[in-house]
Design a protein around this motif. Structure first.
Motif, short mmCIF file in Angstrom:
data_model
loop_
_atom_site.label_atom_id
_atom_site.label_comp_id
_atom_site.label_asym_id
_atom_site.label_seq_id
_atom_site.Cartn_x
_atom_site.Cartn_y
_atom_site.Cartn_z
N VAL A 451 0.83 -1.19 0.00
CA VAL A 451 0.00 0.00 0.00
C VAL A 451 0.88 1.26 0.00
O VAL A 451 1.73 1.41 0.88
N PRO A 452 0.73 2.15 -0.98
CA PRO A 452 1.55 3.38 -1.00
C PRO A 452 1.32 4.21 0.26
O PRO A 452 0.18 4.38 0.70
N MET A 453 2.40 4.74 0.83
CA MET A 453 2.28 5.53 2.05
C MET A 453 1.71 6.92 1.77
O MET A 453 0.92 7.45 2.56
N TYR A 454 2.10 7.47 0.65
CA TYR A 454 1.69 8.84 0.36
C TYR A 454 0.66 8.86 -0.76
O TYR A 454 0.69 8.07 -1.70
N SER A 455 -0.27 9.80 -0.65
CA SER A 455 -1.33 9.90 -1.65
C SER A 455 -0.84 10.64 -2.88
O SER A 455 0.17 11.29 -2.88
#
Length: 455
Positions: A451-455
């Protein structure tokens, strides 16, 4: 912080007295009413908005007990009583022995009961796709798979833990908490549930299955737990072979009638179990050559099982519900939320903190949904402050709430499965704790990787 300390002290006291052998229902009920009264004295509302006040602090706390008796006794409690009655009926007419006799032949090549335990766990996890309620699924498995597992050599605590665990990890993409989580994450449901959550869930289930294998094997040897493997050659089976299908009627019914398999026909679990009992009675009536007296005499075992379930399981669920309401009313959950809001941590540290708080709240209250619904409101705000992807915070919280419930001795699923197995809730929790910890670690690592940490 005063409310948090009060909740912590009373929770520790509850654990102490239950371990000391005090009746769990009485301890939880006393603690819950005490918390409700304390909450009222501190100025909090004792009753939820949907329950009208009696106008008095003390009687309001008793009013909530009445509400729980109506809510859980008539809803989940009825489901438990029906399934326990069904299980007693199947045992009385000999259907469970037929199942064990028939299934023992193809399974005899598997010498290790722990391999059977893993297989049963995987089947139970797949069942969670059809039954969304953790307690409902646990009770259904206790009424159907539990007798077969113990007869095949799996210890009672290990078999009960299997029945209590399948809803610890979410698989269903349409469950209510998944829908809420997707909305708060700002992602379409199919992207969130299937592309993001599902891979993490599958990894966690595999790890938990492996952990359950080794942990139960270790505990059975350490505690010298009696294994109840039945000597099939000496088993007395008086019922005909076709009775083997009867114990599985509720499971079959869930898959056939709890969706749109038959267009225009959808039955809930209550009606499915009543239908299963009716079919069992009809088969028994025909088998006994239309002897109605024998059939009705056999049905008495069903009613007796329902009565035993109310005494041993439903009252525990009512007491656990009152205790959970007391913890939430006194402000324990609000104080945990305040701690999360004040955390000035980085992305990973914030994710770990929210996950830990969700687990702690789930263990304390015995609820998976309540802590998650409370904490998930914070996630988008906290993510926005740090530029994080909301999903990065929400996915571990979503799974942590269900994992925490699975190691809570006051949760509905633990209370129900341990009550039906006639063992202590702590015996079940001891069996689930290591697989749950392994599952939680897997969820956290899976989130970091997938899951990517940053949007």
């Amino acid at each position: 912080m005063t409310e948090l300390l009060i909740g912590l002290v009373i929770t520790i006291a509850v654990g102490y007295y239950i371990v000391k052998g005090y009746k769990a229902a009485g301890v939880l009920l006393t603690a819950g009413i005490s918390l409700l009264i304390i909450a009222g004295l501190l100025g909090h509302s004792v009753l939820p908005a949907k329950v009208a006040s009696t106008g008095n602090l003390f009687t309001d706390s008793l009013e909530y007990v009445k509400y729980m008796l109506q809510y859980r006794g008539g809803g989940l409690g009825l489901q438990i009583m029906l399934l326990c009655g069904f299980a007693s009926y199947m045992t009385h007419i000999g259907a469970n022995n037929v199942v064990v006799k028939q299934f023992s032949k193809p399974l005899s090549c598997i010498k290790s009961p722990y391999v059977l335990l893993v297989a049963a766990y995987i089947v139970a996890c797949l069942m969670s796709l059809a039954v969304s309620s953790a307690t409902g699924l646990g009770v259904l498995l206790m009424a159907t798979l539990f007798p077969m597992m113990t007869a095949m050599g799996i210890s009672r605590p290990a078999a009960a833990a299997v029945c209590a665990s399948p809803a610890a990890i979410i698989l269903s993409p349409t469950s209510g908490d998944v829908v809420v989580a997707a909305e708060k994450s700002g992602l379409p449901l199919h992207v969130f549930a299937v592309e993001t959550v599902l891979p993490v869930s599958i990894c966690a289930i595999i790890v938990m299955a492996v952990a359950a294998f080794f942990w139960n094997k270790y505990l059975d040897k350490k505690d010298n737990t009696p294994m109840e493997r039945v000597d099939i050659s000496e088993m007395e089976v008086t019922a005909p072979g076709y009775y083997s299908i009867l114990p599985f009627l509720p499971i079959i019914g869930v898959f056939v009638f709890n969706g749109e398999t038959i267009p225009g026909l959808k039955l809930d679990i209550y009606t499915i179990v009543v239908l299963s009992i009716a079919i069992g009675a009809l088969v028994d009536f025909l088998t006994n050559r239309l002897n109605g007296k024998i059939t009705l005499d056999n049905l008495e075992s069903c009613y007796a099982g329902m009565g035993d379930a109310f005494k041993g399981v439903v009252m525990l669920l009512v007491a656990a519900g009152v205790f959970a309401q007391g913890l939430m009313t006194v402000g324990t959950i609000d104080n945990l939320l305040a701690l999360a809001d004040k955390a000035g941590a980085g992305g990973i540290a914030l994710m770990l903190l929210l996950t830990a708080l969700t687990v702690a709240a789930a263990i304390a209250t015995g609820s998976g949904n309540a802590p998650f619904y409370a904490f998930v409101e914070l996630a988008p705000q906290l993510a926005g402050k740090l530029g994080l992807s909301p999903a990065f915070l929400i996915i571990p919280m979503l799974q942590a709430s269900n994992l925490g419930r699975t190691i809570s001795p006051v949760s509905g699923v633990i209370v129900a499965t341990s009550g039906m197995a006639k063992i202590s809730p702590f015996d079940v929790v001891k069996r689930t704790v290591v697989p749950v910890v392994c599952g939680l670690i897997t969820v956290i690592l899976g989130t970091l990787v997938l899951v990517p940490m940053y949007s």
